[in-house]
Enzyme design. Structure first.
Site, PDB file in Angstrom:
ATOM      1  N   ASP A 319      12.516   7.876   5.436  1.00 57.02           N
ATOM      2  CA  ASP A 319      12.685   7.947   3.987  1.00 57.02           C
ATOM      3  C   ASP A 319      12.822   9.291   3.685  1.00 57.02           C
ATOM      4  O   ASP A 319      13.024   9.195   2.391  1.00 57.02           O
ATOM      5  CB  ASP A 319      11.415   7.029   3.436  1.00 57.02           C
ATOM      6  CG  ASP A 319      11.850   5.830   3.349  1.00 57.02           C
ATOM      7  OD1 ASP A 319      13.152   5.304   3.424  1.00 57.02           O
ATOM      8  OD2 ASP A 319      11.082   4.724   2.618  1.00 57.02           O
ATOM      9  N   ASP A 366       2.904   3.723  12.824  1.00 53.29           N
ATOM     10  CA  ASP A 366       2.937   4.850  12.171  1.00 53.29           C
ATOM     11  C   ASP A 366       3.211   6.144  12.955  1.00 53.29           C
ATOM     12  O   ASP A 366       3.066   6.290  13.965  1.00 53.29           O
ATOM     13  CB  ASP A 366       1.412   5.155  11.397  1.00 53.29           C
ATOM     14  CG  ASP A 366       1.090   4.071  10.480  1.00 53.29           C
ATOM     15  OD1 ASP A 366       1.968   3.501   9.759  1.00 53.29           O
ATOM     16  OD2 ASP A 366      -0.057   3.779  10.068  1.00 53.29           O
ATOM     17  N   ASP A 368       2.300   8.911  13.091  1.00 57.11           N
ATOM     18  CA  ASP A 368       1.361   9.823  13.661  1.00 57.11           C
ATOM     19  C   ASP A 368       0.711   9.212  14.977  1.00 57.11           C
ATOM     20  O   ASP A 368      -0.189   9.732  15.427  1.00 57.11           O
ATOM     21  CB  ASP A 368       0.317  10.598  12.730  1.00 57.11           C
ATOM     22  CG  ASP A 368      -0.341   9.240  12.100  1.00 57.11           C
ATOM     23  OD1 ASP A 368       0.038   8.535  11.264  1.00 57.11           O
ATOM     24  OD2 ASP A 368      -1.786   9.155  12.533  1.00 57.11           O
ATOM     25  N   ASP A 463       0.591  -4.889   4.905  1.00 64.58           N
ATOM     26  CA  ASP A 463       0.302  -5.438   6.345  1.00 64.58           C
ATOM     27  C   ASP A 463      -0.428  -6.939   6.134  1.00 64.58           C
ATOM     28  O   ASP A 463       0.020  -7.880   6.750  1.00 64.58           O
ATOM     29  CB  ASP A 463      -0.298  -4.357   7.043  1.00 64.58           C
ATOM     30  CG  ASP A 463      -1.396  -3.609   6.228  1.00 64.58           C
ATOM     31  OD1 ASP A 463      -1.768  -4.016   5.224  1.00 64.58           O
ATOM     32  OD2 ASP A 463      -1.816  -2.527   6.499  1.00 64.58           O
TER      33      ASP A 463
END
Length: 870
Positions: A319, A366, A368, A463
């Site tokens: 994004d 995610d 990371d 979520d």
């Protein structure tokens, strides 16, 4: 039948305690004799110890049982320490807590105790034990004969027993008592809880929960019916405010017990033997503003997963629309995807990819989070077992410390803030088919996800809301409590608070827009689990009420609990004690006692506003991205974050001062009430001190976090000599090694580090950047992307990389946890004094020394030291 066996086991424990008491009585006489021996002639005692005769065994046993005492150099207060430790060993510590340890203890001290306990042991073994065995066996047989009657299993009998139990519960809750009777009930219930606390059986835990619910509900009933002063408007208002906070806390306590009463502890399900039958999986890695060095390991690890390559597709969802990300994806065969706008943040990014891809399942990480190579093989089997399964969630594990762990220097020593949720609560949710999606480290089935319209965009906790929608349609979820990915925790307290504010706002939004207590599709267990998860984030206001409540009396002389102080103590103490004992029993491996108070206090002020706004205006608020991968160049105190805590500290100190003044000048009939409020405000000051301590950000200069390990590896020098070494830590750029003293390596040398990846072995070029004795540090020089990917598979992506990360077997001890929280609170005030009034630092040094002295008088667990073996 099970209850009788349980009682029989307790009887045997009691007999063991009798034996231990006899042992320790003998030990006490040996202590006195041994003390006089050392006092009379220390040199002679050392000679005896060196000769290997019986006093040496005595010395070893004494050092074990009394680790806080140096018998070769006794101090004036050591007899008091010995007496306190002896009383604790006899009357408090259960000899059945650590069977292996106790077997060693009794073996080591057998020579010391043989004469002292011979008669007592004979009595227990030959008289008491056979008698109890005979009685217990007869009762068990009688119960077995009665259980043959089918009338016990008829619906009418079950209804009758249920009504009888309900009547007894109602009687226990509502029965009025005077202070003496209430104290007897307190001692009885407390004794039962302590009796079964260390019994590792489900029935013992259920009994503790029942006792806690009874005494807490009895306290709340008493508060509602007998403690509100309706004659004085101010007292009435403040009392009702406090009562509302207590009702909230009671509700969360009961819902939490139900949610975690029976964790499912799901195991791995087997995949079909033929990999051709395995489904296709799309891996989504969304990113917005994270640097490439943070995202790169996650992408490379996803590419290296153990899954048929023709059935695996990795998508980098950017994004941020960054050219370097597009180039990285192109060079490594990763599908790079962007969209025209950033609507709905992460949820919109995932939904855009959902429309452009076609895999049977979607794994989301995610950017990371670095997945283990075994992630899909461990999670996908359950989809083959359960056709209605829509989601498999695994824990969020972090290899870097969160702000609490970093700023309080407790990384990997204590359970972190998220361990309770991922270690226990999600496992409890799984029992009720209510484990929900947490945004990362999960696999979702495409069909159900598309059926609910993709990832939810109505709230900022997309979520959990997505999982709720799938559960409403009758789909199931699963939680596999095996860490199979690891990422970066929030790196500053302000970032941590910002993330929790988003979670709190989102949960409040769901509670308003899609309340799990209403609507179709959920069973009772799912409604309870979802409601508890959402109501928990409304704790900001109740927590602040509990912080300010004692000031109502100390500053305003308002009786917010209109009852005699002795009755307040007799009703409140059982509620508090049983709640802590039961939570220690159920949650102790995942969150230590009193630490939750500090965690929630830090967040309470900041989640109050977003949750309140979301309850009234649920569509307000926006998604905020948590920054990862930064550094902290210097230690500093975050005044912006700590300002609310400092204000609460000053108010509490003001109230404490007024309380002392009331003790000196007030009417004598209020002394006990003043003391109770002073104890309350003192406890609040301890917790607030911990909140202040967390606000001092510790220095962090490494952008790549080191992960401590103990692993045997090999090093190859430029001359092709190979040495065995130990890998003691690693990061994505370097490593720390322990080498033999004879290893001829110096700073600047270039070597090859040999690491195993399953049955394969890889060599990684590295330069030695420092050496200190046997410790060396190396910086990797990866030779291409494949070499870097192999390194990830050998370290971060190993199937067992995060298993056993922190030992979970230790028994949590509430009093030890309380001492730790007190020490942290004092550290916070010391840090405040350093900022405001440096001249007060000697006072805190004096308090620390006083605390160390008092701790030296407290009983300690026996500690076996190898160096004592001589």
């Amino acid at each position: 039948m099970n209850m009788l066996h349980f009682q029989w086991r307790q009887a045997r424990q009691t007999m063991t305690r009798v034996q231990a008491t006899l042992h320790l009585m003998g030990l006490y006489s040996e202590v006195l004799l041994f003390r006089s021996d050392f006092t009379r002639d220390r040199a002679h005692a050392q000679a005896i110890s060196a000769s290997g005769s019986e006093p040496q065994e005595t010395s070893k046993s004494l050092r074990y049982w009394f680790p806080q005492v140096d018998f070769s150099r006794l101090k004036p207060l050591d007899p008091l320490r010995i007496f306190i430790q002896l009383m604790w060993l006899v009357f408090v510590k259960s000899p059945d807590e650590e069977p292996a340890t106790n077997r060693r203890i009794f073996k080591e001290t057998s020579n010391v105790f043989r004469r002292a306990h011979r008669s007592g042991t004979s009595l227990v073994n030959h008289k008491v034990a056979p008698f109890l065995t005979q009685k217990a066996t007869s009762v068990i047989h009688a119960f077995g004969e009665v259980s043959h009657y089918n009338w016990l299993n008829t619906p009418l009998i079950r209804v009758g027993l249920t009504m009888l139990a309900a009547f007894l519960v109602a009687l226990t809750i509502t029965l009025p008592m005077d202070a003496a009777s209430q104290a007897v009930m307190l001692l009885f219930f407390w004794g039962v809880a302590l009796w079964v606390r260390d019994v590792q059986k489900r029935g013992a835990m259920l009994l503790m929960v029942v006792l806690s619910v009874l005494v807490s509900t009895r306290y709340l009933y008493w508060r509602v019916t007998q403690t509100i002063n309706w004659d004085i408007p101010l007292d009435t208002l403040l009392s009702l405010i406090l009562l509302s906070a207590e009702i909230y806390a009671w509700s969360i306590l009961i819902l939490g017990y139900i949610q975690t009463i029976w964790p499912l502890e799901r195991k791995v399900a087997r995949l079909p033997d033929n990999p051709r039958e395995w489904p296709t999986v799309d891996i989504y890695i969304p990113s917005y503003n994270e640097p490439l060095n943070v995202v790169k390991p996650a992408v490379l690890a996803a590419l290296a997963m153990d899954w048929p390559q023709d059935k695996l597709r990795v998508y980098l969802l950017d994004d941020g629309r960054r050219p370097e990300f597009a180039l990285f994806a192109q060079e490594n065969g990763v599908n790079y995807m962007v969209r025209p706008d950033n609507s709905h943040a992460k949820a919109g990014n995932l939904n855009h990819a959902l429309k452009k891809t076609s895999g049977d399942y979607i794994a989301i990480f995610d950017c990371d989070h670095i997945p283990a190579r075994s992630f899909l093989q461990l999670t996908m089997g359950w989809f083959m077992e359960e056709p209605k399964l829509a989601l498999v969630q695994t824990p969020h594990h972090f290899f870097s410390p969160d702000p609490f762990e970093k700023n309080l220097s407790m990384f990997r020593n204590k359970p972190n803030e998220g361990e309770l949720f991922y270690g226990l609560i999600q496992d409890g949710n799984d029992m009720w088919n209510a484990s929900f999606f947490c945004g990362s480290c999960a696999v979702l089935k495409r069909g159900p996800l598309e059926e609910v319209g993709g990832i939810a965009v109505e709230t900022v906790t997309e979520d959990a809301h997505t999982a709720l929608k799938m559960h409403r349609l009758g789909y199931t979820s699963a939680y596999l409590n095996i860490p199979q990915a690891a990422g970066l925790a929030t790196e500053s307290l302000s970032a941590h608070i910002g993330q929790r504010m988003r979670w709190a706002r989102g949960m409040a939004q769901i509670f308003r827009l899609d309340n799990p207590l209403r609507g179709k599709g959920l069973n009772l267990g799912q409604r309870i689990c979802y409601a508890n998860a959402m109501l928990y984030f409304l704790n900001g206001l109740p927590r602040l009420i509990f912080m300010l409540a004692p000031l109502a009396f100390l500053l305003l002389h308002a009786y917010i609990v209109f009852a005699p102080a002795i009755m307040i103590a007799m009703y409140a103490l059982p509620h508090i004690i049983h709640a802590y004992l039961t939570n220690s029993r159920t949650q102790g491996r995942f969150r230590h006692s009193f630490w939750a108070e500090m965690y929630e206090t830090v967040l309470s002020w900041y989640i109050l506003k977003p949750t309140t706004v979301a309850l009234f205006f649920p569509k307000h608020g926006k998604f905020n991205v948590t920054a990862k991968g930064g550094i902290t160049e210097r230690t500093y105190f975050d005044w912006d974050v700590s300002r609310p805590y400092v204000i609460l500290v000053l108010l509490s100190l003001l109230g404490f001062g007024f309380g002392v003044w009331r003790l000196l000048t007030g009417p004598s009939d209020e002394y006990l009430t003043v003391v109770l409020n002073l104890v309350w405000v003192t406890y609040n000051l301890i917790i607030l001190g911990g909140a202040v301590a967390v606000a001092e950000e510790a220095k962090q200069v490494r952008s790549s976090h080191r992960i401590r390990v103990e692993r045997r590896i090999s090093i190859m020098t430029s001359s092709e000599h190979v040495f065995q070494a130990d890998l003691i830590d690693y990061s994505d750029t370097g490593a720390g090694l322990r080498v033999p003293e004879s290893c001829p390596l110096e700073t600047g040398d270039v070597v090859r580090i040999l690491l195993a990846d399953g049955l394969e072995q890889h060599a990684f070029k590295a330069q030695i950047v420092n050496r200190r004795d046997q410790s060396i540090g190396v910086l990797f020089q990866f030779e291409g992307i494949e070499n870097e990917q192999a390194f990830l598979r050998s370290t971060f992506s190993r199937a067992d990389a995060w298993v056993g990360w922190r030992s979970m077997e230790e028994q949590e001890r509430p009093m030890k946890s309380f001492r730790e929280v007190i020490a942290i609170g004092l550290r916070g005030y010391k840090r405040m004094a350093k900022q405001f009034a440096p001249y007060m630092l000697p006072l805190f040094t004096l308090l620390e020394r006083l605390g160390n002295f008092l701790r030296s008088l407290m009983p300690q667990l026996p500690e076996y030291k190898e160096e004592n073996d001589g």
